[in-house]
Scaffold this motif. Structure first.
Motif, PDB file in Angstrom:
ATOM      1  N   MET A   1       0.845  -1.173   0.000  1.00  0.00           N
ATOM      2  CA  MET A   1       0.000   0.000   0.000  1.00  0.00           C
ATOM      3  C   MET A   1       0.893   1.239   0.000  1.00  0.00           C
ATOM      4  N   GLU A   2       0.610   2.179  -0.888  1.00  0.00           N
ATOM      5  CA  GLU A   2       1.409   3.391  -1.054  1.00  0.00           C
ATOM      6  C   GLU A   2       0.645   4.622  -0.563  1.00  0.00           C
ATOM      7  N   SER A   3       1.410   5.637  -0.160  1.00  0.00           N
ATOM      8  CA  SER A   3       0.837   6.934   0.205  1.00  0.00           C
ATOM      9  C   SER A   3       0.943   7.875  -0.979  1.00  0.00           C
ATOM     10  N   TYR A   4      -0.139   8.618  -1.212  1.00  0.00           N
ATOM     11  CA  TYR A   4      -0.201   9.574  -2.310  1.00  0.00           C
ATOM     12  C   TYR A   4      -0.779  10.888  -1.826  1.00  0.00           C
ATOM     13  N   ALA A   5      -0.469  11.937  -2.574  1.00  0.00           N
ATOM     14  CA  ALA A   5      -1.109  13.233  -2.374  1.00  0.00           C
ATOM     15  C   ALA A   5      -1.833  13.584  -3.660  1.00  0.00           C
ATOM     16  N   ALA A   6      -3.085  13.982  -3.533  1.00  0.00           N
ATOM     17  CA  ALA A   6      -3.839  14.520  -4.659  1.00  0.00           C
ATOM     18  C   ALA A   6      -3.808  16.032  -4.508  1.00  0.00           C
ATOM     19  N   LEU A   7      -3.248  16.694  -5.499  1.00  0.00           N
ATOM     20  CA  LEU A   7      -3.161  18.148  -5.515  1.00  0.00           C
ATOM     21  C   LEU A   7      -4.233  18.619  -6.492  1.00  0.00           C
ATOM     22  N   LEU A   8      -5.339  19.112  -5.955  1.00  0.00           N
ATOM     23  CA  LEU A   8      -6.508  19.441  -6.757  1.00  0.00           C
ATOM     24  C   LEU A   8      -6.448  20.894  -7.208  1.00  0.00           C
ATOM     25  N   ARG A   9      -6.758  21.116  -8.444  1.00  0.00           N
ATOM     26  CA  ARG A   9      -6.712  22.449  -9.034  1.00  0.00           C
ATOM     27  C   ARG A   9      -8.052  23.160  -8.868  1.00  0.00           C
ATOM     28  N   GLY A  10      -7.991  24.449  -8.576  1.00  0.00           N
ATOM     29  CA  GLY A  10      -9.189  25.281  -8.579  1.00  0.00           C
ATOM     30  C   GLY A  10     -10.117  25.098  -7.399  1.00  0.00           C
ATOM     31  N   ILE A  11      -9.621  24.649  -6.283  1.00  0.00           N
ATOM     32  CA  ILE A  11     -10.464  24.439  -5.104  1.00  0.00           C
ATOM     33  C   ILE A  11     -10.647  25.769  -4.365  1.00  0.00           C
ATOM     34  N   MET A  12     -11.910  26.126  -4.129  1.00  0.00           N
ATOM     35  CA  MET A  12     -12.254  27.339  -3.393  1.00  0.00           C
ATOM     36  C   MET A  12     -13.072  26.917  -2.174  1.00  0.00           C
ATOM     37  N   PRO A  13     -12.503  26.997  -0.980  1.00  0.00           N
ATOM     38  CA  PRO A  13     -13.203  26.540   0.218  1.00  0.00           C
ATOM     39  C   PRO A  13     -14.547  27.227   0.463  1.00  0.00           C
ATOM     40  N   SER A  14     -14.771  28.392  -0.146  1.00  0.00           N
ATOM     41  CA  SER A  14     -16.058  29.070   0.035  1.00  0.00           C
ATOM     42  C   SER A  14     -17.181  28.357  -0.720  1.00  0.00           C
ATOM     43  N   ASN A  15     -16.841  27.507  -1.682  1.00  0.00           N
ATOM     44  CA  ASN A  15     -17.825  26.720  -2.412  1.00  0.00           C
ATOM     45  C   ASN A  15     -18.171  25.503  -1.557  1.00  0.00           C
TER      46      ASN A  15
END
Length: 178
Positions: free
Chosen positions: A1-15
C-alpha cells in the motif's frame, strides 16, 4: 500500500462542494484509506494499493460526477514529494510573506524547458524544472506590494494541466503522509 497526495486544481473553500469534508468523502468512496486533508486548498493525502497510472483520472471523474468539480487532479507519491524536499531545490531559502517559494506541478512533463515567459518579470525568479517531480520551481517577490501576474502567465505558457503550491504547503503535505 502506497501513500499519495492529490493536488486538486481550482479548489475554493467558500464553495460548499469544495470543502474538505466533501472532498475526503469522495476519496473514501473510492476505497482509499487514511484519507486526510491538508489545509483548505485541495490537498488530500491517502493510501491505496491501486495502480497509480489510473488514480488521476479515477479521482477526477469522481470529483466531477459527485461534486461538480471540473478542475484537474495531479497525483504525486510520498516518495516523489519526499525526494523533492530532500533535493532542497530552493537551497535553504525560507518561504515567508515577502518571498514565496512556489512549486508548479505538471500532470505530465513540462511541455518545454522554455522559461523565458518569466524573463521580463522582475518579481519572479525561476529556479528551474525538477524532472523527477515534474515540477517548475520559482521564487515570487511579494515585498513590493504588487502581486506578479504569475498564475496567468503559467497557464498561458503551459496550459491548465498544472497546479501550484507553496514550498511550505508541500512540506506540510509530506508530513501528513507519514
Amino acid at each position: 500500500m502506497e501513500s499519495y497526495a492529490a493536488l486538486l486544481r481550482g479548489i475554493m473553500p467558500s464553495n460548499p462542494n469544495m470543502r474538505n469534508d466533501k472532498l475526503r468523502a469522495v476519496f473514501e468512496g473510492l476505497g482509499f484509506e487514511n484519507v486526510a486533508s491538508v489545509l483548505a486548498s485541495g490537498n488530500i493525502v491517502f493510501r491505496t494499493a491501486d495502480d497509480p497510472a489510473d488514480l488521476e483520472d479515477r479521482i477526477q471523474q469522481a470529483l466531477a460526477t459527485e461534486l461538480g468539480i471540473p478542475g484537474g487532479t495531479i497525483i504525486r507519491s510520498h516518495r516523489e514529494l519526499r525526494d523533492l524536499i530532500d533535493r532542497d531545490p530552493f537551497e535553504g531559502r525560507t518561504h515567508q510573506p515577502s518571498t514565496y517559494l512556489t512549486v508548479t506541478f505538471f500532470k505530465d512533463t513540462m511541455r518545454e524547458a522554455d522559461t523565458t515567459a518569466f524573463d521580463t518579470d522582475p518579481l519572479t525568479r525561476v529556479i528551474g524544472y525538477d524532472p523527477a517531480a515534474r515540477a517548475f520551481l520559482t521564487v515570487i517577490d511579494n515585498s513590493v506590494g504588487k502581486t506578479p501576474d504569475f498564475m496567468a502567465r503559467l497557464e498561458k505558457t503551459y496550459g491548465k494541466n498544472i497546479t501550484t503550491r507553496t514550498w511550505l504547503t508541500i512540506q506540510r503535505v509530506v508530513n501528513k503522509m507519514t
